[in-house]
Design a protein around this motif. Structure first.
Motif, PDB file in Angstrom:
ATOM      1  N   GLU A   1       0.835  -1.199   0.000  1.00  0.00           N
ATOM      2  CA  GLU A   1       0.000   0.000   0.000  1.00  0.00           C
ATOM      3  C   GLU A   1       0.870   1.249   0.000  1.00  0.00           C
ATOM      4  O   GLU A   1       1.893   1.312   0.683  1.00  0.00           O
ATOM      5  CB  GLU A   1      -0.904   0.019   1.243  1.00  0.00           C
ATOM      6  CG  GLU A   1      -1.922  -1.094   1.250  1.00  0.00           C
ATOM      7  CD  GLU A   1      -2.750  -1.092   2.527  1.00  0.00           C
ATOM      8  OE1 GLU A   1      -2.674  -0.118   3.297  1.00  0.00           O
ATOM      9  OE2 GLU A   1      -3.458  -2.080   2.743  1.00  0.00           O
ATOM     10  N   GLU A   2       0.426   2.231  -0.774  1.00  0.00           N
ATOM     11  CA  GLU A   2       1.160   3.493  -0.840  1.00  0.00           C
ATOM     12  C   GLU A   2       1.009   4.245   0.481  1.00  0.00           C
ATOM     13  O   GLU A   2      -0.092   4.376   1.013  1.00  0.00           O
ATOM     14  CB  GLU A   2       0.627   4.352  -1.996  1.00  0.00           C
ATOM     15  CG  GLU A   2       1.467   5.584  -2.238  1.00  0.00           C
ATOM     16  CD  GLU A   2       1.033   6.338  -3.477  1.00  0.00           C
ATOM     17  OE1 GLU A   2       1.123   7.576  -3.452  1.00  0.00           O
ATOM     18  OE2 GLU A   2       0.609   5.698  -4.456  1.00  0.00           O
ATOM     19  N   GLN A   3       2.111   4.695   1.025  1.00  0.00           N
ATOM     20  CA  GLN A   3       2.126   5.415   2.292  1.00  0.00           C
ATOM     21  C   GLN A   3       2.272   6.916   2.052  1.00  0.00           C
ATOM     22  O   GLN A   3       2.892   7.335   1.082  1.00  0.00           O
ATOM     23  CB  GLN A   3       3.308   4.933   3.149  1.00  0.00           C
ATOM     24  CG  GLN A   3       3.267   3.458   3.479  1.00  0.00           C
ATOM     25  CD  GLN A   3       2.113   3.114   4.390  1.00  0.00           C
ATOM     26  OE1 GLN A   3       1.954   3.706   5.444  1.00  0.00           O
ATOM     27  NE2 GLN A   3       1.292   2.155   3.978  1.00  0.00           N
ATOM     28  N   ASP A   4       1.717   7.726   2.944  1.00  0.00           N
ATOM     29  CA  ASP A   4       1.883   9.176   2.872  1.00  0.00           C
ATOM     30  C   ASP A   4       3.266   9.511   3.406  1.00  0.00           C
ATOM     31  O   ASP A   4       3.508   9.470   4.609  1.00  0.00           O
ATOM     32  CB  ASP A   4       0.816   9.897   3.688  1.00  0.00           C
ATOM     33  CG  ASP A   4       0.989  11.413   3.678  1.00  0.00           C
ATOM     34  OD1 ASP A   4       1.772  11.911   2.858  1.00  0.00           O
ATOM     35  OD2 ASP A   4       0.338  12.085   4.498  1.00  0.00           O
ATOM     36  N   MET A   5       4.177   9.810   2.502  1.00  0.00           N
ATOM     37  CA  MET A   5       5.563  10.061   2.889  1.00  0.00           C
ATOM     38  C   MET A   5       5.862  11.553   3.018  1.00  0.00           C
ATOM     39  O   MET A   5       6.990  11.942   3.248  1.00  0.00           O
ATOM     40  CB  MET A   5       6.520   9.435   1.852  1.00  0.00           C
ATOM     41  CG  MET A   5       6.379   7.930   1.748  1.00  0.00           C
ATOM     42  SD  MET A   5       6.740   7.082   3.287  1.00  0.00           S
ATOM     43  CE  MET A   5       8.438   7.510   3.516  1.00  0.00           C
ATOM     44  N   GLY A   6       4.862  12.384   2.851  1.00  0.00           N
ATOM     45  CA  GLY A   6       5.092  13.820   2.950  1.00  0.00           C
ATOM     46  C   GLY A   6       4.825  14.489   1.613  1.00  0.00           C
ATOM     47  O   GLY A   6       4.122  13.953   0.759  1.00  0.00           O
ATOM     48  N   LYS A   7       5.434  15.654   1.453  1.00  0.00           N
ATOM     49  CA  LYS A   7       5.183  16.436   0.252  1.00  0.00           C
ATOM     50  C   LYS A   7       6.476  16.931  -0.357  1.00  0.00           C
ATOM     51  O   LYS A   7       7.487  17.078   0.324  1.00  0.00           O
ATOM     52  CB  LYS A   7       4.290  17.639   0.587  1.00  0.00           C
ATOM     53  CG  LYS A   7       2.927  17.253   1.069  1.00  0.00           C
ATOM     54  CD  LYS A   7       2.056  18.440   1.329  1.00  0.00           C
ATOM     55  CE  LYS A   7       0.756  17.911   1.857  1.00  0.00           C
ATOM     56  NZ  LYS A   7      -0.385  18.637   1.599  1.00  0.00           N
ATOM     57  N   HIS A   8       6.398  17.232  -1.638  1.00  0.00           N
ATOM     58  CA  HIS A   8       7.474  17.892  -2.354  1.00  0.00           C
ATOM     59  C   HIS A   8       6.810  18.757  -3.406  1.00  0.00           C
ATOM     60  O   HIS A   8       5.634  18.577  -3.740  1.00  0.00           O
ATOM     61  CB  HIS A   8       8.453  16.885  -2.982  1.00  0.00           C
ATOM     62  CG  HIS A   8       7.897  16.237  -4.209  1.00  0.00           C
ATOM     63  ND1 HIS A   8       8.210  16.691  -5.469  1.00  0.00           N
ATOM     64  CD2 HIS A   8       7.031  15.227  -4.372  1.00  0.00           C
ATOM     65  CE1 HIS A   8       7.571  15.953  -6.365  1.00  0.00           C
ATOM     66  NE2 HIS A   8       6.834  15.044  -5.719  1.00  0.00           N
ATOM     67  N   GLY A   9       7.548  19.703  -3.890  1.00  0.00           N
ATOM     68  CA  GLY A   9       6.971  20.528  -4.946  1.00  0.00           C
ATOM     69  C   GLY A   9       7.827  21.721  -5.289  1.00  0.00           C
ATOM     70  O   GLY A   9       8.836  22.003  -4.647  1.00  0.00           O
ATOM     71  N   ASN A  10       7.397  22.404  -6.318  1.00  0.00           N
ATOM     72  CA  ASN A  10       8.054  23.624  -6.742  1.00  0.00           C
ATOM     73  C   ASN A  10       7.503  24.790  -5.928  1.00  0.00           C
ATOM     74  O   ASN A  10       6.324  24.819  -5.582  1.00  0.00           O
ATOM     75  CB  ASN A  10       7.819  23.883  -8.234  1.00  0.00           C
ATOM     76  CG  ASN A  10       8.484  22.822  -9.075  1.00  0.00           C
ATOM     77  OD1 ASN A  10       9.612  22.428  -8.820  1.00  0.00           O
ATOM     78  ND2 ASN A  10       7.787  22.353 -10.089  1.00  0.00           N
ATOM     79  N   LEU A  11       8.385  25.737  -5.653  1.00  0.00           N
ATOM     80  CA  LEU A  11       7.996  26.949  -4.955  1.00  0.00           C
ATOM     81  C   LEU A  11       8.275  28.111  -5.896  1.00  0.00           C
ATOM     82  O   LEU A  11       9.404  28.303  -6.324  1.00  0.00           O
ATOM     83  CB  LEU A  11       8.806  27.102  -3.664  1.00  0.00           C
ATOM     84  CG  LEU A  11       8.637  25.972  -2.649  1.00  0.00           C
ATOM     85  CD1 LEU A  11       9.647  26.107  -1.528  1.00  0.00           C
ATOM     86  CD2 LEU A  11       7.225  25.943  -2.099  1.00  0.00           C
ATOM     87  N   ASN A  12       7.260  28.847  -6.225  1.00  0.00           N
ATOM     88  CA  ASN A  12       7.403  29.993  -7.118  1.00  0.00           C
ATOM     89  C   ASN A  12       7.021  31.263  -6.361  1.00  0.00           C
ATOM     90  O   ASN A  12       5.861  31.655  -6.355  1.00  0.00           O
ATOM     91  CB  ASN A  12       6.529  29.816  -8.359  1.00  0.00           C
ATOM     92  CG  ASN A  12       6.970  28.615  -9.164  1.00  0.00           C
ATOM     93  OD1 ASN A  12       8.120  28.529  -9.559  1.00  0.00           O
ATOM     94  ND2 ASN A  12       6.067  27.683  -9.376  1.00  0.00           N
ATOM     95  N   PRO A  13       8.051  31.870  -5.724  1.00  0.00           N
ATOM     96  CA  PRO A  13       7.763  33.040  -4.902  1.00  0.00           C
ATOM     97  C   PRO A  13       7.431  34.243  -5.766  1.00  0.00           C
ATOM     98  O   PRO A  13       6.911  35.202  -5.408  1.00  0.00           O
ATOM     99  CB  PRO A  13       9.038  33.260  -4.113  1.00  0.00           C
ATOM    100  CG  PRO A  13      10.103  32.469  -4.796  1.00  0.00           C
ATOM    101  CD  PRO A  13       9.429  31.473  -5.664  1.00  0.00           C
TER     102      PRO A  13
END
Length: 166
Positions: A154-166
């Motif tokens: 089962e896929e686990q919630d490992m957190g988040k990642h992403g682009n930040l465009n200030p």
């Protein structure tokens, strides 16, 4: 790990959160060269506009590179908490006394002869692009979740990642 791209105020807030939690960055200058220049730097502040501030010696190698090319990359890592941030931006060297007074602290006496040191400068980094990885669980919980995912499939919630465009 789910993707969560952030923009404007949300991106600036995430940058501020991670930078304040991690503090030390590897500052990379001379980006166009085959061999870049990287030095550890302690962050002084992330201001309301999202700019990241450091103190530096005016004769340092990284200050010299910034004078030649203002492109800069900051790499923040806190492996114990599984928090990582890469910031690309433009740097400027600031010598105005009010700025130096604002960011100078007693611990800076290790490198400078007080706020009046003629070699004291501030570096302001204006982020243009950033990417983050943030588990919010820490290393142990993340490792346990990976193990559970490997066993159960089962896929686990490992957190988040992403682009930040200030």
């Amino acid at each position: 790990m789910s993707e969560d791209n952030l923009f404007n105020e949300d991106a600036r807030a995430k940058i501020k959160e991670l930078v304040e939690n991690i503090d030390f960055a590897m500052m990379e200058t001379h980006l166009g060269a085959k061999q870049t220049h990287i030095v550890p730097m302690s962050t002084k502040d992330v201001d309301d506009d999202g700019s990241i501030w450091f103190l530096s010696n005016k004769n340092s190698e990284h200050n010299n590179y910034i004078r030649d090319d203002d492109s800069i990359q900051l790499i923040y890592a806190k492996p114990g908490d599984m928090e990582f941030l890469i910031v690309f931006g433009k740097a400027s060297i600031i010598t105005e006394r009010p700025v130096l007074e604002k960011y100078y602290g007693k611990t800076d006496d290790t490198w400078f002869d007080g706020v009046d040191d003629p070699n004291l400068t501030a570096i302001k980094v204006r982020p243009e692009d950033a990417h983050y990885w943030d588990s919010k669980n820490g290393k142990l919980v993340s490792l346990l979740k990976m193990g559970v995912g490997a066993i159960t499939g089962e896929e686990q919630d490992m957190g988040k990642h992403g682009n930040l465009n200030p």
